[in-house]
Design a protein around this motif. Structure first.
Motif, PDB file in Angstrom:
ATOM      1  N   MET A   1     -10.945  24.475  -1.542  1.00  0.00           N
ATOM      2  CA  MET A   1     -10.158  24.333  -2.441  1.00  0.00           C
ATOM      3  C   MET A   1      -9.169  23.038  -3.464  1.00  0.00           C
ATOM      4  SD  MET A   1     -10.049  28.768  -3.455  1.00  0.00           S
ATOM      5  CE  MET A   1      -9.730  28.097  -5.197  1.00  0.00           C
ATOM      6  N   THR A   2      -8.560  22.999  -2.050  1.00  0.00           N
ATOM      7  CA  THR A   2      -7.201  21.743  -2.207  1.00  0.00           C
ATOM      8  C   THR A   2      -7.457  20.162  -1.538  1.00  0.00           C
ATOM      9  OG1 THR A   2      -6.380  22.650  -0.019  1.00  0.00           O
ATOM     10  CG2 THR A   2      -5.659  23.814  -1.574  1.00  0.00           C
ATOM     11  N   SER A   3      -8.847  19.828  -1.326  1.00  0.00           N
ATOM     12  CA  SER A   3      -9.265  19.047  -0.209  1.00  0.00           C
ATOM     13  C   SER A   3      -9.597  17.517  -1.767  1.00  0.00           C
ATOM     14  CB  SER A   3     -10.381  18.781   0.575  1.00  0.00           C
ATOM     15  OG  SER A   3     -10.730  17.444   1.180  1.00  0.00           O
TER      16      SER A   3
ATOM     17  N   VAL B   1     -14.077  13.877  -0.889  1.00  0.00           N
ATOM     18  CA  VAL B   1     -14.114  13.771  -2.611  1.00  0.00           C
ATOM     19  C   VAL B   1     -15.074  14.773  -3.498  1.00  0.00           C
ATOM     20  CG1 VAL B   1     -14.113  12.827  -4.749  1.00  0.00           C
ATOM     21  CG2 VAL B   1     -12.947  12.148  -2.849  1.00  0.00           C
ATOM     22  N   GLY B   2     -16.726  14.393  -2.713  1.00  0.00           N
ATOM     23  CA  GLY B   2     -17.694  14.945  -3.528  1.00  0.00           C
ATOM     24  C   GLY B   2     -18.064  16.412  -2.767  1.00  0.00           C
ATOM     25  N   VAL B   3     -18.196  16.255  -1.679  1.00  0.00           N
ATOM     26  CA  VAL B   3     -18.463  17.406  -1.152  1.00  0.00           C
ATOM     27  C   VAL B   3     -17.742  18.720  -0.975  1.00  0.00           C
ATOM     28  CG1 VAL B   3     -19.170  18.388   1.369  1.00  0.00           C
ATOM     29  CG2 VAL B   3     -20.166  15.667   0.967  1.00  0.00           C
ATOM     30  N   ASP B   4     -16.740  18.257  -0.924  1.00  0.00           N
ATOM     31  CA  ASP B   4     -15.595  19.491  -0.710  1.00  0.00           C
ATOM     32  C   ASP B   4     -15.455  20.400  -2.860  1.00  0.00           C
ATOM     33  OD1 ASP B   4     -14.935  19.454   1.462  1.00  0.00           O
ATOM     34  OD2 ASP B   4     -13.229  18.862   1.704  1.00  0.00           O
TER      35      ASP B   4
ATOM     36  N   VAL C   1     -18.784  27.303  -3.298  1.00  0.00           N
ATOM     37  CA  VAL C   1     -19.543  28.463  -2.411  1.00  0.00           C
ATOM     38  C   VAL C   1     -18.589  28.390  -1.391  1.00  0.00           C
ATOM     39  CG1 VAL C   1     -21.180  27.437   0.237  1.00  0.00           C
ATOM     40  CG2 VAL C   1     -20.781  25.935  -2.070  1.00  0.00           C
ATOM     41  N   ALA C   2     -17.732  28.378  -1.247  1.00  0.00           N
ATOM     42  CA  ALA C   2     -16.504  29.114  -0.256  1.00  0.00           C
ATOM     43  C   ALA C   2     -15.936  30.487  -0.960  1.00  0.00           C
ATOM     44  CB  ALA C   2     -15.426  28.003  -0.046  1.00  0.00           C
ATOM     45  N   VAL C   3     -15.883  30.221  -2.347  1.00  0.00           N
ATOM     46  CA  VAL C   3     -15.149  30.938  -2.901  1.00  0.00           C
ATOM     47  C   VAL C   3     -16.017  31.979  -3.547  1.00  0.00           C
ATOM     48  CG1 VAL C   3     -14.294  31.461  -5.083  1.00  0.00           C
ATOM     49  CG2 VAL C   3     -12.859  29.486  -4.267  1.00  0.00           C
ATOM     50  N   HIS C   4     -17.548  32.044  -4.515  1.00  0.00           N
ATOM     51  CA  HIS C   4     -18.243  32.590  -4.736  1.00  0.00           C
ATOM     52  C   HIS C   4     -19.050  32.635  -3.671  1.00  0.00           C
ATOM     53  CE1 HIS C   4     -16.184  31.555  -8.900  1.00  0.00           C
ATOM     54  NE2 HIS C   4     -16.211  30.547  -8.363  1.00  0.00           N
TER      55      HIS C   4
END
Length: 211
Positions: free
Chosen positions: A118-120, A148-151, A157-160
């Motif tokens: 989330m912070t990347s 930049v794009g992948v994160d 994905v990580a959150v939801h």
């Protein structure tokens, strides 16, 4: 600071500081995958698959970081600079490994991973600009530009798909998810504060000179 002010020597120190974890990027969090179930497990596999280049060596994030180290004239072997790493680097690295290795801390590992994703994206863009500013070749910035794009995708994905289903299935894990996320942001903040303070005062951020 890296984007706007750091010298080439300081950028090289920055790369060394990150190398303790980045040269084994994804490995600590991968330990949590067998300890997850259902949708959260599938989402973790999706994220980690991208981290490992989806089977392509050149696209592995740890391999991309090795290329960055090479272009900066640094030793790309894992642990090559361990003795130069300050305590804040080791604390951050050890936290990720500890969460990943213990089944009872699996939710903390997921929270830790989620916070990193989330912070990347925005900082990675700044790092890439800083590397170009000090004269490193475009290939040296590829690792950062990739994130930049992948994160930006991984954040969603990580959150939801990972955290929400994990906590929905077992609400008692909520506190550990928050513990992992808070640990990631706190320790990364400690490292950033110490490094920038050292550079701004003309000191090295490492425990000794680069060979």
């Amino acid at each position: 600071y890296v984007r706007d002010e750091a010298s080439l020597a300081q950028v090289r120190e920055f790369l060394v500081l990150k190398s303790i974890y980045q040269l084994k990027e994804a490995d600590p969090h991968t330990f949590s995958i067998p300890r997850l179930q259902g949708r959260a497990k599938a989402a973790a596999v999706e994220i980690q698959g991208d981290e490992y280049g989806n089977g392509t060596l050149r696209a592995m994030h740890s391999q991309l970081y090795r290329v960055t180290m090479q272009h900066a004239g640094l030793d790309e072997r894992l642990g090559a600079y361990l003795d130069l790493a300050p305590a804040a680097v080791l604390a951050s690295d050890n936290a990720a490994v500890m969460f990943g290795l213990h089944r009872r801390l699996r939710a903390a590992a997921i929270g830790h991973l989620c916070a990193l994703e989330m912070t990347s994206s925005a900082p990675m863009r700044r790092y890439a600009r800083g590397l170009r500013r000090v004269g490193l070749p475009p290939e040296a910035a590829e690792y950062f530009l990739e994130h930049v794009g992948v994160d930006a995708v991984h954040e969603q994905v990580a959150v939801h798909d990972m955290v929400v289903p994990l906590v929905a299935a077992d609400p008692a894990l909520r506190a550990d998810v928050l513990l992992g996320a808070a640990t990631a942001t706190l320790l990364d903040g400690d490292l950033a504060t110490a490094a920038v303070a050292a550079w701004a005062s003309g000191r090295s951020a490492l425990r000794g000179p680069l060979p």
